[in-house]
Design an enzyme around this catalytic site. Structure first.
Site, PDB file in Angstrom:
ATOM      1  CB  CYS A 162     111.208  58.863  50.220  1.00 57.00           C
ATOM      2  SG  CYS A 162     112.023  57.340  50.699  1.00 57.00           S
ATOM      3  CB  CYS A 165     109.513  55.447  50.423  1.00 52.37           C
ATOM      4  SG  CYS A 165     110.795  56.053  51.510  1.00 52.37           S
ATOM      5  CG  ASP A 166     106.742  57.121  48.006  1.00 52.92           C
ATOM      6  OD1 ASP A 166     106.421  56.218  48.799  1.00 52.92           O
ATOM      7  OD2 ASP A 166     106.727  58.322  48.308  1.00 52.92           O
TER       8      ASP A 166
HETATM    9  C1  LIG Z   1     106.824  61.868  52.498  1.00 50.76           C
HETATM   10  C2  LIG Z   1     107.764  60.835  53.070  1.00 50.76           C
HETATM   11  C3  LIG Z   1     107.496  59.502  52.878  1.00 50.76           C
HETATM   12  C4  LIG Z   1     108.341  58.530  53.397  1.00 50.76           C
HETATM   13  N1  LIG Z   1     108.042  57.229  53.201  1.00 50.76           N
HETATM   14  C5  LIG Z   1     108.832  56.275  53.745  1.00 50.76           C
HETATM   15  C6  LIG Z   1     108.519  54.894  53.588  1.00 50.76           C
HETATM   16  O1  LIG Z   1     107.555  54.510  52.917  1.00 50.76           O
HETATM   17  N2  LIG Z   1     109.356  53.998  54.177  1.00 50.76           N
HETATM   18  C7  LIG Z   1     110.466  54.364  54.890  1.00 50.76           C
HETATM   19  O2  LIG Z   1     111.172  53.500  55.425  1.00 50.76           O
HETATM   20  N3  LIG Z   1     110.786  55.670  55.051  1.00 50.76           N
HETATM   21  C8  LIG Z   1     110.005  56.627  54.496  1.00 50.76           C
HETATM   22  N4  LIG Z   1     110.335  57.944  54.631  1.00 50.76           N
HETATM   23  C9  LIG Z   1     111.543  58.281  55.400  1.00 50.76           C
HETATM   24  C10 LIG Z   1     111.227  58.178  56.909  1.00 50.76           C
HETATM   25  O3  LIG Z   1     110.058  58.894  57.173  1.00 50.76           O
HETATM   26  C11 LIG Z   1     112.379  58.701  57.744  1.00 50.76           C
HETATM   27  O4  LIG Z   1     113.562  58.022  57.408  1.00 50.76           O
HETATM   28  C12 LIG Z   1     112.097  58.509  59.229  1.00 50.76           C
HETATM   29  O5  LIG Z   1     110.881  59.114  59.589  1.00 50.76           O
HETATM   30  C13 LIG Z   1     113.207  59.112  60.088  1.00 50.76           C
HETATM   31  O6  LIG Z   1     112.872  58.927  61.408  1.00 50.76           O
HETATM   32  P1  LIG Z   1     113.484  59.815  62.585  1.00 50.76           P
HETATM   33  O7  LIG Z   1     112.912  59.263  63.831  1.00 50.76           O
HETATM   34  O8  LIG Z   1     114.949  59.890  62.447  1.00 50.76           O
HETATM   35  O9  LIG Z   1     112.982  61.304  62.336  1.00 50.76           O
HETATM   36  P2  LIG Z   1     111.609  61.991  61.936  1.00 50.76           P
HETATM   37  O10 LIG Z   1     110.637  61.037  61.380  1.00 50.76           O
HETATM   38  O11 LIG Z   1     112.028  63.146  61.082  1.00 50.76           O
HETATM   39  O12 LIG Z   1     111.039  62.512  63.328  1.00 50.76           O
HETATM   40  C14 LIG Z   1     111.662  63.511  64.067  1.00 50.76           C
HETATM   41  C15 LIG Z   1     110.650  64.143  64.986  1.00 50.76           C
HETATM   42  O13 LIG Z   1     111.330  64.990  65.916  1.00 50.76           O
HETATM   43  C16 LIG Z   1     110.573  66.159  66.095  1.00 50.76           C
HETATM   44  N5  LIG Z   1     111.446  67.237  66.585  1.00 50.76           N
HETATM   45  C17 LIG Z   1     112.347  67.968  65.891  1.00 50.76           C
HETATM   46  N6  LIG Z   1     112.909  68.894  66.700  1.00 50.76           N
HETATM   47  C18 LIG Z   1     112.335  68.732  67.916  1.00 50.76           C
HETATM   48  C19 LIG Z   1     112.477  69.405  69.167  1.00 50.76           C
HETATM   49  N7  LIG Z   1     113.320  70.432  69.328  1.00 50.76           N
HETATM   50  N8  LIG Z   1     111.718  68.997  70.218  1.00 50.76           N
HETATM   51  C20 LIG Z   1     110.857  67.960  70.079  1.00 50.76           C
HETATM   52  N9  LIG Z   1     110.676  67.302  68.909  1.00 50.76           N
HETATM   53  C21 LIG Z   1     111.402  67.681  67.854  1.00 50.76           C
HETATM   54  C22 LIG Z   1     110.026  66.438  64.694  1.00 50.76           C
HETATM   55  O14 LIG Z   1     108.931  67.321  64.741  1.00 50.76           O
HETATM   56  C23 LIG Z   1     109.624  65.025  64.295  1.00 50.76           C
HETATM   57  O15 LIG Z   1     108.341  64.727  64.770  1.00 50.76           O
HETATM   58  C24 LIG Z   1     109.503  58.926  54.112  1.00 50.76           C
HETATM   59  C25 LIG Z   1     109.782  60.283  54.296  1.00 50.76           C
HETATM   60  C26 LIG Z   1     108.924  61.235  53.780  1.00 50.76           C
HETATM   61  C27 LIG Z   1     109.231  62.695  53.986  1.00 50.76           C
END
Ligand SMILES: Cc1cc2nc3c(=O)[nH]c(=O)nc-3n(C[C@H](O)[C@H](O)[C@H](O)COP(=O)(O)OP(=O)(O)OC[C@H]3O[C@@H](n4cnc5c(N)ncnc54)[C@H](O)[C@@H]3O)c2cc1C
Length: 358
Positions: A162, A165-166
């Site tokens: 990302c 982010c970084d």
């Molecule tokens: C390494 C990294 C660093 C990042 N750093 C930043 C940052 O500094 N700032 C920032 O704003 N964004 C950052 N991001 C982006 C940010 O993490 C994402 O935009 C955000 O987490 C998305 O949130 P979400 O709730 O949509 O999904 P996710 O965070 O992807 O969470 C989804 C969850 O659902 C669970 N899940 C999936 N399928 C199922 C199922 N069938 N049953 C139950 N649970 C399930 C998954 O296991 C997961 O825990 C980063 C991303 C990465 C990969």
């Protein structure tokens, strides 16, 4: 007998936990199916510096524990299990968390559509564990990983998925971006604001990014491109120190100094579970009435009431909403995911007021 809930939130990243905070604070019986890797993508990072409210930054896992605690404070039930099957064809919606013997829970999100169907055929023969009046899908997306040696060990130690982010952590550093699409171009340009140099590694002899983005990258004095080149290894002990790359035409390998490696070869929405249940776009993203795509606009137009789009976070199924990276083809940030989680919970609450299944 199945447990009945008013709001079932599937997924436990910023979108899911925020939806739960809003829904349970609105006095709705709310259950989060947090999955086997609860907390989402931020569990795999260190400092988060761009989420408002934390002027000194906060560690990703700590922030997600706080999201979870806040949802629990208002009465959300946490189920640390993966949802393995859903039936969204009739209300109340059916949710299964059964894990057949021999199935590795860590591999559930990598199932092919055919494997998912086979799994479901076994599971849905039994009664569902849960029934839900509404469902909020917030299963997120995962960055596609090239799987090169050194990548996993050096993740968050110079390897990033990302740039938004970084990038700021790489001031005056030697950096690389892997990819050739619009995301890779955006990452390269974001990094060029800080880094000493950005080298884009691309396996073909032309980018597939839009022309305007290509031009910006190709004309940038800090960015150079290694065409027809593959990333073979990311090297380093505590931090990234080098990359090993290979020219596909000549077979020549080089080890180059590197402090940052940004992977930008796409994201995979975790939505296999919902194939044949709701509209997904060609890349697997959930289509809602606020999706920034043609499918989303079509769905929004059909939902226009008195000049406003009703329930913008609703999917193609009444009573099923979606939020976060599994919908968002563009921004993929914690704050945007959390914002969409809030909107989905408010839509679910209003929809429930008008459409109780009891
Ligand atoms: C390494 C990294 C660093 C990042 N750093 C930043 C940052 O500094 N700032 C920032 O704003 N964004 C950052 N991001 C982006 C940010 O993490 C994402 O935009 C955000 O987490 C998305 O949130 P979400 O709730 O949509 O999904 P996710 O965070 O992807 O969470 C989804 C969850 O659902 C669970 N899940 C999936 N399928 C199922 C199922 N069938 N049953 C139950 N649970 C399930 C998954 O296991 C997961 O825990 C980063 C991303 C990465 C990969």
């Amino acid at each position: 007998m199945s447990n009945k809930v008013q709001v079932a939130v599937i997924g436990s990243g910023p979108a899911g936990y925020t939806a739960a905070i809003y829904a349970s604070r609105a006095q709705l019986q709310t259950t989060v199916f947090a999955g086997y890797q609860s907390g989402g993508q931020l569990m795999f990072t260190t400092d988060v510096e761009n989420f408002p409210g934390f002027p000194e930054g906060i560690m990703g896992p700590k922030m997600m524990m706080q999201f979870r605690a806040q949802a629990e404070r208002f009465g959300t039930t946490m189920v640390d299990m993966q949802v393995t099957a859903v039936d969204l064809t009739t209300r109340p919606f059916k949710i299964w968390t059964t894990l057949p013997e021999g199935v590795d829970p860590q591999k559930l999100t990598d199932l092919t559509p055919a494997q998912q169907q086979e799994l479901e055929a076994n599971i849905t023969a039994n009664d569902p564990e849960y029934l839900a009046d509404t469902v909020i899908i917030s299963t997120g997306a995962s960055p596609v990983k090239p799987g090169v040696p050194g990548e996993t060990a050096l993740s968050a130690k110079g390897v990033s998925y990302c740039a938004v982010c970084d990038a700021a952590f790489f001031k005056d550093k030697e950096t690389f971006v892997l990819g050739g699409g619009d995301s890779a171009m955006e990452d390269a340009l974001a990094l060029a604001k800080f880094a000493k140099r950005v080298t884009v590694i691309h396996r073909r002899d032309a980018f597939k990014a839009s022309k305007i983005m290509q031009e910006r990258v190709l004309n940038h004095e800090k960015i150079k491109v290694l065409w027809n080149t593959t990333l073979e290894e990311i090297m380093g002990e505590q931090q990234v120190t080098n990359v090993r790359v290979k020219n596909k035409e000549t077979g020549e390998e080089q080890v180059l100094p590197a402090q940052g490696v940004f992977i930008a070869i796409g994201h995979r929405p975790q939505t296999t579970l919902f194939i044949n249940q709701i509209n997904l776009d060609g890349h697997g993203y959930v289509v809602t009435r606020q999706s920034a795509t043609v499918d989303g606009v079509v769905q929004a137009q059909a939902a226009l009431t008195g000049g406003l789009v009703a329930y913008p976070t609703m999917t193609s199924v009444e009573g099923v909403f979606a939020a976060g990276d599994n919908v968002d083809v563009r921004y993929k940030q914690a704050i945007t995911a959390a914002g969409q989680g809030c909107a989905a919970a408010l839509d679910a609450e209003r929809w429930l007021e008008r459409n109780s299944s009891e």
